[in-house]
Scaffold this motif. Structure first.
Motif, PDB file in Angstrom:
ATOM      1  N   GLY A   6      -0.176  12.508  -5.657  1.00  0.00           N
ATOM      2  CA  GLY A   6      -0.705  11.365  -6.390  1.00  0.00           C
ATOM      3  C   GLY A   6       0.000  10.058  -6.071  1.00  0.00           C
ATOM      4  N   ILE A   7       1.071  10.107  -5.275  1.00  0.00           N
ATOM      5  CA  ILE A   7       1.809   8.893  -4.920  1.00  0.00           C
ATOM      6  C   ILE A   7       1.046   8.169  -3.810  1.00  0.00           C
ATOM      7  N   ARG A   8       0.706   6.892  -4.083  1.00  0.00           N
ATOM      8  CA  ARG A   8      -0.099   6.101  -3.156  1.00  0.00           C
ATOM      9  C   ARG A   8       0.583   4.778  -2.805  1.00  0.00           C
ATOM     10  N   GLU A   9       0.142   4.198  -1.717  1.00  0.00           N
ATOM     11  CA  GLU A   9       0.619   2.905  -1.253  1.00  0.00           C
ATOM     12  C   GLU A   9       0.491   1.861  -2.360  1.00  0.00           C
ATOM     13  N   HIS A  10       1.481   1.009  -2.471  1.00  0.00           N
ATOM     14  CA  HIS A  10       1.546  -0.127  -3.398  1.00  0.00           C
ATOM     15  C   HIS A  10       1.794   0.248  -4.855  1.00  0.00           C
ATOM     16  N   MET A  11       2.085   1.522  -5.144  1.00  0.00           N
ATOM     17  CA  MET A  11       2.451   1.896  -6.506  1.00  0.00           C
ATOM     18  C   MET A  11       3.847   1.355  -6.795  1.00  0.00           C
ATOM     19  N   SER A  12       4.090   0.989  -8.027  1.00  0.00           N
ATOM     20  CA  SER A  12       5.384   0.493  -8.460  1.00  0.00           C
ATOM     21  C   SER A  12       6.296   1.680  -8.762  1.00  0.00           C
ATOM     22  N   ILE A  13       7.537   1.596  -8.310  1.00  0.00           N
ATOM     23  CA  ILE A  13       8.519   2.631  -8.589  1.00  0.00           C
ATOM     24  C   ILE A  13       9.456   2.070  -9.650  1.00  0.00           C
ATOM     25  N   ILE A  14       9.566   2.776 -10.771  1.00  0.00           N
ATOM     26  CA  ILE A  14      10.409   2.297 -11.855  1.00  0.00           C
ATOM     27  C   ILE A  14      11.408   3.373 -12.260  1.00  0.00           C
ATOM     28  N   GLY A  15      12.573   2.926 -12.677  1.00  0.00           N
ATOM     29  CA  GLY A  15      13.592   3.843 -13.150  1.00  0.00           C
ATOM     30  C   GLY A  15      13.239   4.365 -14.529  1.00  0.00           C
ATOM     31  N   ALA A  16      14.003   5.338 -14.991  1.00  0.00           N
ATOM     32  CA  ALA A  16      13.784   5.916 -16.318  1.00  0.00           C
ATOM     33  C   ALA A  16      13.942   4.872 -17.412  1.00  0.00           C
ATOM     34  N   VAL A  21      12.337  -0.573  -9.264  1.00  0.00           N
ATOM     35  CA  VAL A  21      13.212  -0.152  -8.177  1.00  0.00           C
ATOM     36  C   VAL A  21      12.627  -0.542  -6.826  1.00  0.00           C
ATOM     37  N   GLY A  22      11.285  -0.484  -6.713  1.00  0.00           N
ATOM     38  CA  GLY A  22      10.650  -0.806  -5.453  1.00  0.00           C
ATOM     39  C   GLY A  22       9.148  -0.587  -5.518  1.00  0.00           C
ATOM     40  N   THR A  23       8.521  -0.697  -4.354  1.00  0.00           N
ATOM     41  CA  THR A  23       7.085  -0.507  -4.211  1.00  0.00           C
ATOM     42  C   THR A  23       6.851   0.491  -3.079  1.00  0.00           C
ATOM     43  N   VAL A  24       5.964   1.436  -3.314  1.00  0.00           N
ATOM     44  CA  VAL A  24       5.675   2.470  -2.323  1.00  0.00           C
ATOM     45  C   VAL A  24       5.008   1.876  -1.085  1.00  0.00           C
ATOM     46  N   ASP A  25       5.569   2.162   0.084  1.00  0.00           N
ATOM     47  CA  ASP A  25       4.892   1.888   1.343  1.00  0.00           C
ATOM     48  C   ASP A  25       4.096   3.145   1.696  1.00  0.00           C
ATOM     49  N   ARG A  26       4.789   4.303   1.700  1.00  0.00           N
ATOM     50  CA  ARG A  26       4.126   5.597   1.901  1.00  0.00           C
ATOM     51  C   ARG A  26       5.139   6.710   1.682  1.00  0.00           C
ATOM     52  N   VAL A  27       4.637   7.939   1.623  1.00  0.00           N
ATOM     53  CA  VAL A  27       5.497   9.119   1.528  1.00  0.00           C
ATOM     54  C   VAL A  27       5.701   9.651   2.934  1.00  0.00           C
ATOM     55  N   GLU A  28       6.963   9.887   3.284  1.00  0.00           N
ATOM     56  CA  GLU A  28       7.312  10.457   4.590  1.00  0.00           C
ATOM     57  C   GLU A  28       8.197  11.675   4.346  1.00  0.00           C
ATOM     58  N   ILE A  32      10.165   8.773  -0.322  1.00  0.00           N
ATOM     59  CA  ILE A  32       9.230   7.665  -0.489  1.00  0.00           C
ATOM     60  C   ILE A  32       9.799   6.487   0.285  1.00  0.00           C
ATOM     61  N   LYS A  33       9.001   5.962   1.189  1.00  0.00           N
ATOM     62  CA  LYS A  33       9.397   4.787   1.953  1.00  0.00           C
ATOM     63  C   LYS A  33       9.031   3.558   1.123  1.00  0.00           C
ATOM     64  N   LEU A  34      10.009   2.680   0.876  1.00  0.00           N
ATOM     65  CA  LEU A  34       9.764   1.456   0.117  1.00  0.00           C
ATOM     66  C   LEU A  34       9.302   0.347   1.051  1.00  0.00           C
ATOM     67  N   THR A  35       8.565  -0.607   0.506  1.00  0.00           N
ATOM     68  CA  THR A  35       8.143  -1.752   1.306  1.00  0.00           C
ATOM     69  C   THR A  35       9.365  -2.578   1.703  1.00  0.00           C
ATOM     70  N   LYS A  36       9.263  -3.335   2.772  1.00  0.00           N
ATOM     71  CA  LYS A  36      10.359  -4.184   3.225  1.00  0.00           C
ATOM     72  C   LYS A  36      10.709  -5.239   2.185  1.00  0.00           C
ATOM     73  N   ALA A  37       9.743  -5.653   1.386  1.00  0.00           N
ATOM     74  CA  ALA A  37       9.994  -6.660   0.354  1.00  0.00           C
ATOM     75  C   ALA A  37      11.029  -6.168  -0.655  1.00  0.00           C
TER      76      ALA A  37
END
Length: 85
Positions: A6-16, A21-28, A32-37
């Protein structure tokens, strides 16, 4: 168990604690690979970082919630070669 598919590009990653924390670029693989931003500052700026899938607590709507607080999760970030960020 959380459905990692269910993890998709541009989803927001948040801590508990709700901290971004970051934004999903993709799953590798198992990361989870975060965007360069979301690459940080200084020597960490301008390249991708990764968060281990083992930190994912749940996928909810357009958010990936981690089992660790944001400040702690950042210490688990990895470089492309798998070394600590």
């Amino acid at each position: 168990m959380t459905d990692m598919a269910g993890i998709r590009e541009h989803m927001s990653i948040i801590g508990a604690d709700g901290v971004h924390v970051g934004t999903v670029d993709r799953v590798e693989g198992k990361r989870i690979k975060l965007t360069k931003a979301d690459s940080g500052q200084g020597s960490h700026q301008g390249h991708h970082h990764y968060v281990p899938l083992s930190l994912v607590a749940e996928v909810e709507g357009d958010k990936v919630r981690l089992s660790a607080n944001g400040a702690v999760a950042v210490t688990f970030e990895e470089e492309a070669d798998g070394t600590a960020g």
